[in-house]
Scaffold this motif. Structure first.
Motif, mmCIF file in Angstrom:
data_model
loop_
_atom_site.group_PDB
_atom_site.id
_atom_site.type_symbol
_atom_site.label_atom_id
_atom_site.label_comp_id
_atom_site.label_asym_id
_atom_site.label_seq_id
_atom_site.Cartn_x
_atom_site.Cartn_y
_atom_site.Cartn_z
ATOM 1 N N UNK A 42 26.353 42.514 46.807
ATOM 2 C CA UNK A 42 26.592 43.743 46.038
ATOM 3 C C UNK A 42 27.627 44.623 46.727
ATOM 4 N N UNK A 43 27.531 44.780 48.038
ATOM 5 C CA UNK A 43 28.477 45.622 48.776
ATOM 6 C C UNK A 43 29.884 45.062 48.775
ATOM 7 N N UNK A 44 30.012 43.774 49.033
ATOM 8 C CA UNK A 44 31.338 43.151 49.053
ATOM 9 C C UNK A 44 31.938 43.148 47.650
ATOM 10 N N UNK A 45 31.136 42.812 46.651
ATOM 11 C CA UNK A 45 31.636 42.799 45.273
ATOM 12 C C UNK A 45 32.100 44.195 44.847
ATOM 13 N N UNK A 46 31.399 45.223 45.302
ATOM 14 C CA UNK A 46 31.818 46.599 44.988
ATOM 15 C C UNK A 46 33.220 46.862 45.547
ATOM 16 N N UNK A 47 33.444 46.471 46.778
ATOM 17 C CA UNK A 47 34.746 46.687 47.416
ATOM 18 C C UNK A 47 35.825 45.819 46.770
ATOM 19 N N UNK A 48 35.471 44.595 46.428
ATOM 20 C CA UNK A 48 36.411 43.670 45.793
ATOM 21 C C UNK A 48 36.892 44.222 44.446
ATOM 22 N N UNK A 100 38.459 37.331 35.411
ATOM 23 C CA UNK A 100 37.938 37.377 36.784
ATOM 24 C C UNK A 100 37.538 38.807 37.155
ATOM 25 N N UNK A 101 38.324 39.777 36.744
ATOM 26 C CA UNK A 101 37.980 41.175 37.035
ATOM 27 C C UNK A 101 36.648 41.522 36.375
ATOM 28 N N UNK A 102 36.473 41.094 35.141
ATOM 29 C CA UNK A 102 35.201 41.338 34.450
ATOM 30 C C UNK A 102 34.067 40.610 35.173
ATOM 31 N N UNK A 103 34.308 39.337 35.556
ATOM 32 C CA UNK A 103 33.269 38.554 36.247
ATOM 33 C C UNK A 103 32.855 39.223 37.552
ATOM 34 N N UNK A 104 33.832 39.722 38.308
ATOM 35 C CA UNK A 104 33.516 40.393 39.577
ATOM 36 C C UNK A 104 32.659 41.627 39.336
#
Length: 158
Positions: A42-48, A100-104
């Motif tokens: 969750x934390x990494x995906x937020x930053x990504x 991909x942006x939506x998937x992230x």
């Protein structure tokens, strides 16, 4: 510094941002995913997601602008084969990047919800991750091909 060199610098920086941000995002998402830890994912995906909007989206807008201005400044025809191929690959990459942006974003939300509820990452997350991972290969390959076209400027008849 002339206008040409400023445009060339901005265009190359934009291309480097697209390549570097894409590679960096993939690296960090893959490593976070491999932990299986919902808080880490969750934390990494937020930053990504933030990085994709701040860096990638900015470069996505800047690239065609600087590219068109650069071609006009140098006197290249937009019908030259390597330019047509670059534009086609750019559009191709975008067709992979937008989902991909939506998937992230969705993976971030699923990981956040799993962490809040104390549950493991759900099946939907894993399905999205596999799709996200698969989408990266053609997009990254296309960006590498665009780099090659920009450097080599081969004579292509399309």
């Amino acid at each position: 510094m002339t206008g040409y060199f400023i445009l060339k610098f901005l265009h190359i920086i934009g291309a480097a941002v697209l390549l570097g941000t894409g590679a960096g995002i993939a690296f960090f998402m893959l490593l976070a995913h491999r932990t299986g830890d919902t808080a880490v994912v969750a934390g990494v995906a937020r930053i990504v997601v933030i990085a994709d909007y701040v860096f990638t989206a900015t470069a996505v807008v800047a690239q065609p602008v600087t590219g068109l201005l650069l071609a006009r400044t140098v006197g290249y025809s937009l019908g030259e084969g390597w330019i047509v191929a670059s534009i086609a690959l750019y559009v191709f990459t975008g067709l992979f990047w937008l989902p991909v942006v939506w998937m992230q974003s969705r993976m971030r939300n699923l990981a956040r919800a799993a962490h809040a509820s104390g549950e493991p990452l759900p099946a939907e997350y894993h399905k999205l991750f596999r799709l996200w991972f698969a989408f990266g290969f053609p997009a990254f390959t296309a960006v590498l091909a665009i780099f090659w076209l920009m450097i080599a400027r081969p004579e292509l008849s399309l």
